[in-house]
Write an enzyme that holds these catalytic residues in place. Sequence first.
Site, PDB file in Angstrom:
ATOM      1  N   GLU A  56      -0.456  -9.374  -0.184  1.00 24.11           N
ATOM      2  CA  GLU A  56      -1.865  -9.618   0.138  1.00 24.11           C
ATOM      3  C   GLU A  56      -2.733  -9.670  -1.113  1.00 24.11           C
ATOM      4  O   GLU A  56      -3.622 -10.511  -1.222  1.00 24.11           O
ATOM      5  CB  GLU A  56      -2.371  -8.524   1.095  1.00 24.11           C
ATOM      6  N   GLY A  85       0.723  -5.017   1.125  1.00 22.82           N
ATOM      7  CA  GLY A  85      -0.470  -5.117   0.285  1.00 22.82           C
ATOM      8  C   GLY A  85      -0.203  -5.842  -1.031  1.00 22.82           C
ATOM      9  O   GLY A  85      -1.128  -6.379  -1.644  1.00 22.82           O
ATOM     10  N   GLU A 131       4.628  -4.985   7.709  1.00 22.45           N
ATOM     11  CA  GLU A 131       3.804  -4.002   8.428  1.00 22.45           C
ATOM     12  C   GLU A 131       4.241  -3.743   9.858  1.00 22.45           C
ATOM     13  O   GLU A 131       4.212  -2.598  10.317  1.00 22.45           O
ATOM     14  CB  GLU A 131       2.328  -4.430   8.410  1.00 22.45           C
ATOM     15  N   ALA A 171       0.862  -1.175   0.000  1.00 22.33           N
ATOM     16  CA  ALA A 171       0.000   0.000   0.000  1.00 22.33           C
ATOM     17  C   ALA A 171       0.905   1.233   0.000  1.00 22.33           C
ATOM     18  O   ALA A 171       2.067   1.162   0.416  1.00 22.33           O
ATOM     19  CB  ALA A 171      -0.879  -0.022   1.237  1.00 22.33           C
TER      20      ALA A 171
END
Length: 261
Positions: A111, A108, A131, A63
Amino acid sequence: MDFIQYEVKGAVGIITISREKALNALNSKVLEELDAALDAVNLEEVRCLILTGAGEKSFVAGADIGEMSTLTKAEGEAFGKKGNDVFRKLETFPIPVIAAINGFALGGGCEISMSCDMRICSDNAIFGQPEVGLGITPGFGGTQRLARLVGAGMAKQMIYTARNIKAPEALRIGLVNAVYTQEELMPAAEKLAATIAKNAPIAVRNCKKAINDGLEADMDDAIVIEEKLFGDCFESEDQKYGMAFFLDKNKEKVKEPFQNK
Ligand code: DAK
């Protein structure tokens, strides 16, 4: 669209996340465009999707940290929902989605690849959930999908340590199905997608739904899910044709493509 490219080759659709300057990091605009691109896929024509990243360095480097750094609690929740909705749309997309991972798949990025039905990667691919090093938990399903894919022990090790792993280790733990050179990756993805696309589309879709829904149920309910989706196939012309073709002993016959009916 600024950050998503979409191309159709036969019955295979290829979605490329194209924000190369930021290693294809997912900001709100990328997520919105990806959502719109999925909505625009013509399911009459396309029977399997490939998701990849632009360039030779990165699939998706996570992200967008710049965008996230200034979010308020409410904005963080809205950003999280936007991502989770599009990831879930990919996961439950009616046709199979193959992630062709051509480099970094971090946060992300890892993910989003796990929201796809299967993952293949290039030999320079790097996976990780960094993260906790940024002061957050994985927010786009990482704690859930990684544990389901590679087992709780390995998922916890990757997530708690924030340590990246390379392609051979990703293969060993079952995070990816195969590793190719950079040059071989997209041809291999297209070949895999074309092989899937040649099979009866309604049956393939029902298999995806049976596996996904069954994994969320206990075995008694899961078997009922399978029975219903198996039964559905008998209302398709493709089932009638597929079985009649097998039973027809005419050696000269040539199999016609399935009609998606
Ligand atoms: N976001 C924004 N920009 C990024 C980025 C990212 N994730 N990753 C790379 N970039 C940008 C860099 O800032 C740099 O931009 P310029 O300086 O050129 O303007 C450009 O891409 C090239 O990157 P580098 O210069 O750093 O390239 P290197 O080869 O040196 O390093 C790297 C590559 C991938 C190792 C490094 O860029 C890196 O560590 N990137 C960050 C990887 C990372 O930590 N990713 C996880 C992000 S956290 C949530 C839901 C989900 C999430 C959070 C919340 N909610 C539910 C609310 C998800 C979180 C994440 O994904």
